[in-house]
Every structure is written in structure tokens, then in C-alpha cells.
Design a protein around this motif. Sequence first.
Motif, short mmCIF file in Angstrom:
data_model
loop_
_atom_site.label_atom_id
_atom_site.label_comp_id
_atom_site.label_asym_id
_atom_site.label_seq_id
_atom_site.Cartn_x
_atom_site.Cartn_y
_atom_site.Cartn_z
N SER A 1 0.53 10.64 -7.19
CA SER A 1 1.07 10.44 -8.50
C SER A 1 2.34 9.40 -8.36
O SER A 1 2.37 8.67 -9.39
N ARG A 2 2.57 9.20 -7.15
CA ARG A 2 3.79 7.93 -6.87
C ARG A 2 3.21 6.72 -7.27
O ARG A 2 3.71 5.92 -8.10
N CYS A 3 2.12 6.44 -6.93
CA CYS A 3 1.35 4.96 -7.17
C CYS A 3 0.45 5.27 -8.26
O CYS A 3 -0.35 4.41 -8.54
N LYS A 4 0.34 6.09 -9.12
CA LYS A 4 -0.41 6.38 -10.18
C LYS A 4 -1.84 6.08 -9.81
O LYS A 4 -2.86 5.53 -10.69
N ASN A 5 -2.09 6.55 -8.71
CA ASN A 5 -3.42 6.75 -8.39
C ASN A 5 -4.13 5.42 -8.03
O ASN A 5 -5.22 5.17 -7.97
N SER A 6 -3.45 4.30 -8.21
CA SER A 6 -3.98 2.99 -7.54
C SER A 6 -3.91 2.73 -6.29
O SER A 6 -4.77 1.89 -5.99
N LYS B 1 0.82 -1.34 -0.04
CA LYS B 1 -0.07 0.01 -0.08
C LYS B 1 0.84 1.13 -0.08
O LYS B 1 1.97 1.21 0.74
N CYS B 2 0.36 2.31 -1.13
CA CYS B 2 1.29 3.23 -1.07
C CYS B 2 1.73 4.05 0.19
O CYS B 2 0.73 4.41 1.15
N LEU B 3 3.02 4.12 0.53
CA LEU B 3 3.35 4.77 1.81
C LEU B 3 3.10 6.20 1.91
O LEU B 3 3.12 6.95 2.67
N ILE B 4 3.12 6.92 0.54
CA ILE B 4 2.96 8.20 0.45
C ILE B 4 1.61 8.91 0.72
O ILE B 4 1.25 9.77 1.59
N CYS B 5 0.51 8.22 0.13
CA CYS B 5 -0.91 8.71 0.28
C CYS B 5 -1.72 7.57 1.08
O CYS B 5 -2.91 7.86 1.34
#
Lengths: 337, 779
Positions: A267-272, A257-261
Motif C-alpha cells: 500500500s505504501r508504494c501503491k503497488n508499483s 525500490k520500496c523498502l517496505i515490500c
Amino acid sequence: MEEKLNKILEDGKKEISNSKDEQALLKLKSIYIGKDSEITKIMKNMKELSIEEKKIVGSLTNKIKNELEKCIKAKIGELSSNVISKKTFDHTLPVTDSKGSLSPVTIVANEVADVLKKMGFIIVSGPEMEDEYRNFEALNVSKDHPARDMQDTYWTDEAKVLRTHTSPVQVRSMEKYGAPLRIAAPGRCFRNEDLDASHENTFFQVEGMVIDKEVSISNLIYVMKNILKEIYKSDVEVRLRPGFFPFVEPGFELDIKCLICNGNGCSRCKNSGWIELCPCGMIHPEVLRMSGIDNTVYSGFAFGIGLTRMAMMKYKINDIRMLNSGDIRSLKQFGIE
Amino acid sequence: MYISTNSLKKYIKNSDKIDWSKVWQDFTIRSAEIDGIEEKGKDIQKVVVAKIEKIQEHNSNKDYNVLELNIGNDNIMVVSTAKNLYEGMIVPCALENGSLKGLDKVSKVELGGILSEGVLASERELGISEKHEGVMDLPKSYEIGADIKKYIPIDDLIIEIDNKSLTNRPDMWGHYGIAREVSAITGNELLDLDLTQEGYGEKKLNITIEDKQNCNRYSGLEISNISEKEANIEMKTMLYYCGMRSISLLVDLTNYLMLELGQPMHAFDSGKVKDINIRSTKENINLVTLDGENREINKGTLMICNGNTPIAIAGIMGGMDSEIEDTTSSLILESANFDATCIRKSATALGLRTEASTRYEKSLDPNMTVIAIKRFVKLLKDVDNNISIDSRIEDVYPNVVEKKTIDLSKDILRKYMGIELESNLVKKILNSLDFEVKEEQDKYVVTAPTYRSTKDITSSADIIEEIARLYGYNNLEEKPLKLDLTIMEGDNMYDLEYIIKKSIAKQTGFSEVHSYIWYQTDLLAKYNIKKQNNIALINKSENNLLRDDISLSLFEYCLNNSKYYNEYGIFEIGSTITREKEERVLSIMSVCMSSNLERKYNSIKAIINKEVATLKNQNIEFVAAMSNKEYLNEEYTLEMRVNDKKIGYISVLSKNLSKDCGKKIDIINAEVNINKLMEVAKTEIVYNEPSKYPTTTIDYTIITDKNEDYIKLEKLLNKYTNKYLIEYFIKDIYTDDKKKITIRYVIGSKEKTLTHEEISRVSKEILSNIESNGYKIVK
């Protein structure tokens, strides 16, 4: 006579205390108590005095001589201690030595290797130029697989390859150690890519492999989660989804799971909400068989983590080419740990 | 690949009960990765079917038409500049507060004194194609006043699937295959495709497969009397949403079939094709493909020929000459199956990857060819019921693909899953994917459908994957590994390298770099460094020689860094490769002002010695030696030896190189061969108790030539040994017109206090060793 002697003592003391250096003191010493000094003369001429006088003058000269000697010694001590404490250099200049740096990839690789060692993996290495058999065939990559094409792989004039992944170290380890096995292999890999901000032809991976009796997909999930938890120092949420790699079956892509969002999409996980981190899977039975491991008894899993990409994520490096630039303006920022 | 949810729904029973916005999360973790979801039609609102009742010229602007529009319950006025309008035309019209692509909000505007109450739309403004020459001319059958979305499937959810994640799933390259996965995931039944089974003609087609190795199957059908020219709006919209362009009825139909079933099809003008022959070209040829390019085609490429004349590149693209045109009313339909590797290699060689070749590369199921033809006929008849099917389905099928049957041991399944699965669950999962299962005592006998048997399902591990992914990886329990406590020795190379790198960085303050494994060819040329027998990469056009000398790679980095710094250092541990071996080598470059050379040189020498002394408990022996590297200054070269084995060197680069880093700059270069260092055994430390008896020190000051290297004297001093000589070391060096080196000898014994005679015998021997070799002593 007594008066004369006391005058000598008084003058001597004064001169000694006023003297500025050792040389001057030595001079004073010879003047006051040396061979040709007044005191010595008096002592030499003592025999001409009466017994009574001898007694008084004798003890007085001795006393004066001792006292002057003491003064000189003390003054010498005082002067020499002054010499040492005297400042001779500018101690306030700034530190100029640089602290030294390791490549961010080396730093990240070591963090991962440390975690794997704690989990009982041994760390092994293999050559960067590999034979076709270990890079492809022994990993169940079929003869006509696109990965073997010239546009993906660097081939040498001796029909060897620059290894396209660290997975041939799996093969070498199975050949060398047999089962059970628990190895990790960090190393450099090569793919025939055109360079841009996110593509390099030279990059680093770490490969992990476990072979034992009764190894299951459940074990793989447990181990992967714990490795990532240690690496990221937090409870990362992971998911497995099908992925295809010839040397594993079932094969997975492991996402975190994206650690940023935090999974909300950025944008880092391309919104997924998820970041693809590490291909893994149960080792293909054929791969075990080809390297001489009984696949009816043993099973296992393998995974690969992109160290170059991990380093980029950790330090927010947005141009991959920096890592192989040799430019110390960038590199010296990274430190050693 | 783009997938239209509207299309999927047609193949799934009770599809309205599926939550189509959520199902893709399950799909991602069970089947393939979703790259994105796009909601189509959100920007098209309040668009109705309208009829143009009356067209009038605008009285002040010639470009304007003033229209009276019937929108069902009302008539409105609209001012338009479109050129293709006529009275009685049925058009889409966006009303006040509605929206179109590129027009966020429609409002009433006054144009030259007339209030325009709506906006007419082209196909592009409805978002369903790129066409924007004029307003869309709708069929007369559309109900006036109805929402346009009633007739055109503008609202859709378009799913982008990551092609890479479908590499191993030839069955998922069409909507029907995706629907099959969705059906397995949701449990909703998959509906059969509507096919035309009857009404085929008698005529035989001449189809010959000459290259049976590369053409698995070739099916054909001849159809004539086709009068319709355009596909319906629904099909055209779907094609557009899925990334294709509508061209003509027949081309659209072949494309639609490819998107639906994953089966590429091709239509030849039957007037231009008589004898179909599939074979590889015997020589290099040229063919103008239907994109208008004249392509050079290599010998050995699989071609579709008319007799002997190539008319299409098999599986990739048709030729211009046999292409169907707008006037074509009869065609020969190709539905074929080619070898995956053959098509991939041809496409790569041509630099031409098409939707068709991308699919063929995945090993499609040959059993689809005839199904696709029957489906094509069904869809064509839906549009044009007057067609004549002249031929039978001609089918040449040399390489029959059978369903694969695989035994899956229950024990292995349990081992992989980490749990025991109910056999009913196993059967249910496999059946949902169209696998047949027979349960036996300790195994399942599983038969895969042909569309899974071409490539992806080959062993029991593949069956386990099917079960595990549909069971849901997220439903599996996490279990710790049982630890095997056998201690294993790795090769230690990684650890050794890391320890050295960390220590070098810390001690020197230098930066670790990573350099490429190949030489910069122009750097070698610039310094006239010849590399004769290096391994070369055959598919890299420049910088393709593998390096056998890592220091040259580092020097290249120095050239750049010296633009910014005077004094600095870099190092790397990397591979060097020769025809004989690959080795790991530490290289250090210390760039300094020439005035600091002596100090820096000695410091690098000391640091490396300290490193080896720490790791191996022994000192490096530095020996004057020639180096085989022409770019080093021989006068400064010292070989490093441990136990008489060479492990590296330290030297200074020749001015020819270092001058390019700066005028008064020198570069110290040291290398340590990590493999050789690894071979050096670590000396065990044996405790040596200091002597209880007093030792004596004697100093001798030896006079040498000002420029003589100490190493010469050292050799001589080392010659003398005596059991009472404990050690000697340099106490002081003073240089005026001569070099005066004061050596302190420590003499003593562990057993006793030495007598004056014993000491003086040793000192005399030392003295005579020095003096007999021509050195003078300061008395």
C-alpha cells in the motif's frame, strides 16, 4: 593517689565512649582535663609532694591526660564521620527531567546534511521570503507557468513570494560563489494548499547542487545512489525516469525500490514497487547562464529531497499536520538524535 | 489519462510481437509514469451470442419470461425479468460456469419450476457501459453461438498514465502520440493514420479570427445529410474504457478524435451557426454551457461567436444553444488551436477544467487541426457513407508553427552522457522519434517535428534528454565525481542553528516546535496586540499577516499544551519578517508554576549564557531595559548584550496572557537573534598564567534594600578597577528585613607578593567606593 588517678582514667574513658554528641564531649573534656579538673588540681598541688612521689604521680598524670585527650579526639572523629554518612534525603525518587526533543524534520535534515557534508557539499541557507526573480525567473520558470499562479504560490503585498522550493538558494549560491560549486540547502518552503492528512502549506526540503567541468548524468546517478545508500543505511535500488522541472534538462524523477515490500508492491508504494523520492536533473543551461556561469564550460546537476516526507516515512507519521501542531504530546517522543 | 491497448495496437506494425504487459515498465522509465494497469474483460467469461427463438409467459410469476434460446449448437431455456425482449432478438447470454460483471459464477437455477440455464446481459453486465435498462440488443449479423468477445473488444489492457508526467508533452495527450513513443521504445514501425483526402465540397465558410494572439489556428468543415445516430460498439467500448460516456454518433466521434489524436473538436449545429468569429469578450457576459450551467464569463475571455453572439467558450466548452441534438443532420466541425496560457487562465477563472482545456493548456500542435478533420471524415464515413461534405476545409492559420532546428554539439552530448555515443545510434534514436538529423564535423543539426516544437524542445539540452531517455538511464554507467579540493566556506547559518537547537533541547529538556510564518489573526485580536505595518499575503483570506515576532506563535502553542501539562517548555528557531528585513530568531517559552519562577528564570538565563559562552568565549551582559513588546512584564525584562550589542532578551509574559495557561502559571520567554549572534566575533582564548605569588581574599557584606535588584549594586561595584584587583564575585546572599550580599574580592599581583600596605590601600578604596554611594557594610 595512684588508685585515684587510675579511677579517673577508667571513668573518663567510659563516659567518653558513651557520649552521644560533640557538645557532651566538650563538657567531658573540661571536666576531666580542663582548668578546674581533678587532674589539673593534682598537677597544681604537685609541689607539695616528695621527689619520689613527684616522679611517679607526674608521669602518671601526664600519661592519663594524654590518653584522655586522645580518646576525646578519636570520639569526635567517630561522631563527625557518623554525621556525614547519615541519610538526609530520599534518593530513590524517579527522574523527572524530560530529555528534550528536536522536530523529526530537524533530525532527518541533520542526517542528510551530515551525509552531504561528508561528500564535500557545503551547507547554505536562504530567506523564506524570496523575490520573484530568484524563485521563478532565474530558475527558468516562464512568466505564464502555472506555478506562478495565486492558487499555488503565496504572494505578498510587496510582490514577493514565500519561496515555493529551496531552489532559489541555488541561484543565490551561484551568484555568490560562482563555479565550481557544491552546495546543499535545507529549508522551509510554502505552497498554497488546503491542509489535510497528507498536504501542508508549510514543509521542508533539502536542495543539492553540483557545478563543475565535465559533470554528467552518470555522475548524478552515482552521487544520488550513494547519498541514498548513506541515508537509508542499505543498498537501495534506484531508477531514474523522465520528469519535468523547468530548471533542469534532462529532468528526472528518482524512485527507490520500496523498502517496505522490497519491490513486490504494497500500500505504501501503491503497488508499483517504487517510491518517488527526489526530483533531480542536469541544471538547465539557461539557469547557469542567468546566474553568470559559462554554460559552455560548466555543467552540473541539482536535486531536491522532501525532508518532511522523509521524516514521515522514517517515523511512520500518517498525519502531516502533526509536524506543525506544536503539540508536545507528539513532539517529545522524538528525542534529539 | 486512460489508454486502451486495443486502440494502440491499430497504429503499430506487428503489434502482436510486443509484450504488452511488460512494455509499460520501459515506458515508465523512458517516457511517462504509469499510475496503474487494469485488465478488462477478465470477469466476463463464457458469454455467447444467442437468439431468442420463443418467448412464453411463466405460469406462476408474471414478472418472468421463459425464453427458448438458440446458442448455436444447442437450445436452452432461460428465465428472465427483462422487459425489452422480443422473438428473433439477438442477445448476449452467459452460460453455466461463465461470469458477468457483478455475477461471479453462472449456474443453473430453478425458477418457479423451470430450470434457467443461462443469464442474459445488459451492457453494464458486460462491463462496457453504465447502461442496464434491458438486455443488449445485438446486430442480426452476429454469428449465433460465437463468443461475444469476437464482436465486442471486451478484453483490453487499460493503462492509466499520470497526467502530471505529461505536463511537458503535448504530443502524448492522445493514443496516437502514445503509440509513437511505444514504437520508438520497441522499434516497431508506427503506421500512418487513415485519412479522407478527397471528396470535399466547394462551399466557403465564414471564419474570422479577431483575436489572433490567442487563436493560433481555426479549421472548419460543414457536413450534412448525416442519418446514422450511433457509434459502433467498438468505439463506444473504447470511450467507456477511457473514462467517457457515449452520447451520440457525432459527440462520440469528436471525443474519440480527442482521445486518438489529442485534438479537441467541437460540432455546432450548422443551422444555428453562420459566421464564426473568434474574439475576446469586451464585457462580462453570461452563457449557458452545454452542461446546462449558466456561467458568468469575465471580460477578456476568448469566445467563439456566431457573428456577435457568443456560442462557445473557446477551448473549454460549447454553449447550449448551438449544441448538436439527436435530430441534427448537419454540422459545422471545429478543429482549432488556442494559446495555452489563455485557455488555462480562462479555465481557472471559470473553475471549469475540461478534457479539452486540459489538453490546450499543454500547447498542442496547430498542425493537427486539419489532420483531425480528415480523420473525422474518414471515421464518420465508415459509419455513414451517405454523408455530404458541403464545404471545403476552411482553414485560418495566423500563427504558423515551424519545425525547430537545433544544433547539438558532439562534445556537449559526450559531456552530459559521460560516454561517447556512436553517431549512428544518435541518429537512429532521434529518427525513431521523428526528428531529422544532419551530422556535421562536430555537431548534429537536429530538426524536431512540429508536435514537439510548440513548447518542450527549445535547446540542445532538450535533444540530449531525448537521446538519453531512449538510450535508457538504466544503461548509463555510474561514475564518481572528480573531487575539486578547493575548500569553500558556507554561510554556517544551518550549522549554528543546529548546534543551538540540539544544545537547548538537551540542556532544558524542552521540545522544538515548528510554527507557521503567519499570525493567527484571532490570537492577536484576543490579546489586543496591534500589528500595523506587517507584510500581508494577498491570496490568503485569513491568518495572512507575516509574523515579525516568533514568540507570539509559540505562545499560541502554549495555550494548547497547557491543557495537558503544568510545567514544560518549547522552543523554535524560525524566521521573522518585516518590511525591512528577514531574520532568524531563537525563541524559548518556559511554562512553570509561579512558585518555581525564580529558579526557572535563572536556569534559562544560565543556559543561554552558557550557550553564548561556549560559542563565543564571552559572557552575556544582562541589562535592565524596556522591551517594545507590550505583552512582557517590564519588571522582569533583561536585555542580553554581547560587546554592547543587543542579541536578545529574557522576560516573563504578563499575567494577561499567562493566566490563560493556568491560574498559578508563569511563562518565561527568551529570544536570541541568531543573525546578530552570528555577527559576534568569537573571542580568541589567550592563555593567562596563574600568579606565582599568593593572593589575598577580603569579604565585604553589603546591606541593600530587600527589594533592590542586584544589578544596581553591580553597576557601582564595576566602577572600581585596580590593577591589583583580580576579580570579585558574590559569595553569599542572606535576606531578612534587609538583603545582605557578601562579596569576595581577590587581590594580588603577578609580579610580586603584595605588601600589607598595598593590600590595605586597595581594600580601603573598595570600601570607600561602596560607602560613599550610601551603602552600609556589615562590620
